[in-house]
Motif scaffolding. Structure first.
Motif, short mmCIF file in Angstrom:
data_model
loop_
_atom_site.label_atom_id
_atom_site.label_comp_id
_atom_site.label_asym_id
_atom_site.label_seq_id
_atom_site.Cartn_x
_atom_site.Cartn_y
_atom_site.Cartn_z
N VAL A 1 0.84 -1.20 0.00
CA VAL A 1 0.00 0.00 0.00
C VAL A 1 0.87 1.25 0.00
O VAL A 1 0.64 2.20 -0.77
CB VAL A 1 -0.94 -0.01 1.22
CG1 VAL A 1 -1.55 1.38 1.43
CG2 VAL A 1 -2.03 -1.04 1.04
N SER A 2 1.90 1.26 0.84
CA SER A 2 2.78 2.43 0.94
C SER A 2 3.52 2.67 -0.36
O SER A 2 3.66 3.81 -0.81
CB SER A 2 3.78 2.23 2.09
OG SER A 2 3.12 2.07 3.32
N GLY A 3 4.00 1.59 -0.97
CA GLY A 3 4.69 1.72 -2.24
C GLY A 3 3.79 2.25 -3.33
O GLY A 3 4.19 3.10 -4.14
N ALA A 4 2.54 1.77 -3.36
CA ALA A 4 1.58 2.22 -4.37
C ALA A 4 1.24 3.69 -4.18
O ALA A 4 1.17 4.46 -5.16
CB ALA A 4 0.32 1.37 -4.31
N VAL A 5 1.05 4.10 -2.93
CA VAL A 5 0.75 5.50 -2.65
C VAL A 5 1.94 6.38 -2.97
O VAL A 5 1.81 7.45 -3.56
CB VAL A 5 0.33 5.67 -1.17
CG1 VAL A 5 0.20 7.16 -0.83
CG2 VAL A 5 -0.98 4.96 -0.89
N GLY A 6 3.13 5.91 -2.60
CA GLY A 6 4.34 6.68 -2.88
C GLY A 6 4.56 6.85 -4.37
O GLY A 6 5.08 7.88 -4.82
N ALA A 7 4.15 5.86 -5.16
CA ALA A 7 4.32 5.93 -6.61
C ALA A 7 3.21 6.73 -7.28
O ALA A 7 3.27 7.00 -8.48
CB ALA A 7 4.36 4.52 -7.20
N GLY A 8 2.20 7.11 -6.50
CA GLY A 8 1.13 7.92 -7.05
C GLY A 8 0.03 7.14 -7.74
O GLY A 8 -0.75 7.71 -8.51
N PHE A 9 -0.06 5.83 -7.46
CA PHE A 9 -1.13 5.03 -8.05
C PHE A 9 -2.45 5.34 -7.36
O PHE A 9 -2.48 5.70 -6.17
CB PHE A 9 -0.82 3.54 -7.92
CG PHE A 9 0.30 3.07 -8.80
CD1 PHE A 9 0.20 3.18 -10.18
CD2 PHE A 9 1.44 2.51 -8.26
CE1 PHE A 9 1.23 2.75 -11.00
CE2 PHE A 9 2.49 2.08 -9.06
CZ PHE A 9 2.38 2.20 -10.44
N PRO A 10 -3.56 5.17 -8.03
CA PRO A 10 -4.87 5.38 -7.40
C PRO A 10 -5.15 4.30 -6.36
O PRO A 10 -4.53 3.24 -6.36
CB PRO A 10 -5.84 5.30 -8.58
CG PRO A 10 -5.13 4.51 -9.62
CD PRO A 10 -3.68 4.84 -9.47
N SER A 11 -6.12 4.56 -5.52
CA SER A 11 -6.44 3.64 -4.43
C SER A 11 -6.89 2.28 -4.95
O SER A 11 -6.66 1.24 -4.30
CB SER A 11 -7.53 4.23 -3.54
OG SER A 11 -8.69 4.52 -4.28
#
Length: 253
Positions: free
Chosen positions: A49-59
């Motif tokens: 989750v943190s990696g996805a948020v850090g990369a700017g991916f949508p929820s």
């Protein structure tokens, strides 16, 4: 020692209390499987989750990646635990058969091994002779003594299937907690991530406290150590995602 502690100490050392405690030690405990599965599950999914948020991916991407990893890794970890325990038991059974064969073929040499084992423990003279005679009169006891003292194999046998199920369920439960906020579409991405971080932190600390019962460590310190470990892993994942997003333009927000 105050009076209450002294009374509790006395109760714990009554004959029946000692017998119950020793019997409990012989019973396989699955708390270690639960702790291992919970920590790995929460760390793994929250890191994703943190990696996805850090990369700017949508929820939605964070949610899909999180749940896909949750079940795949949970199953893989459970199977690995099952195979590991099976391998340990197969090794123990092999050693047991070997010792049984050695006792049948070379009883004098095996008796000498028993003698050397208890000599190292400080027993001498008539007491040592009595111990040797007592053990060697009972072949089953003789074999179990050899595999415990010579190979360090414990008598307690874990149930591979039970351990695997415990690992899987604890992995799914703890790992699913950080994903729950992403199931609430009314929240903004930042709000989802903040709530996920809060829930993951509670989970890390709670599992750390549970671990304190397993290793007899102070609850608060154990909780903080697990929280720090999980937070560090998530921070590294977030930083990795952010760097990749900034460097290569990876992201969807």
């Amino acid at each position: 020692m105050n009076q209450n502690n002294y009374s509790e100490h006395i109760r714990e050392h009554q004959i029946e209390a000692i017998k119950r405690r020793l019997e409990n030690f012989k019973t396989p405990q699955n708390i270690s499987d639960a702790v291992l599965g919970s920590i790995d599950g929460c760390v793994t999914t929250f890191a994703i989750v943190s990696g996805a948020v850090g990369a700017g991916f949508p929820s939605s991407v964070a949610l899909v990646l999180g749940f896909a990893n949750l079940f795949a890794d949970g199953f893989s970890m459970a199977v690995s635990n099952y195979e590991s325990i099976n391998a340990q038991q197969e090794f123990a059974d092999g050693v047991r058969r070997t010792e049984d064969e050695h006792i049948n073929k070379y009883p004098i040499g095996e008796r000498e091994e028993i003698k050397q084992i208890f000599l190292e423990k400080g027993f001498k003279g008539e007491v040592l002779d009595e111990i040797i005679d007592t053990i060697c009169k009972d072949k089953g006891l003789w074999v179990e003594t050899m595999i415990t003292e010579e190979y360090g194999i414990q008598k307690t046998k874990a149930n591979p299937l039970k351990s695997a199920i415990t690992t899987f369920l604890s992995f799914i439960f703890a790992g699913g907690i950080p994903l729950m906020p992403f199931l609430i579409p009314q929240l903004e991405m930042k709000e989802q991530f903040m709530l996920s971080t809060f829930l993951a932190g509670i989970m890390f600390f709670t599992v750390g406290m549970l671990k304190s019962f397993l290793f007899s460590k102070p609850m608060f310190i154990s909780g903080m150590r697990t929280l720090l470990t999980g937070g560090t892993a998530a921070g590294l994942a977030f930083l990795t995602g952010y760097i990749l997003q900034e460097t290569f333009g990876i992201g969807g927000m």
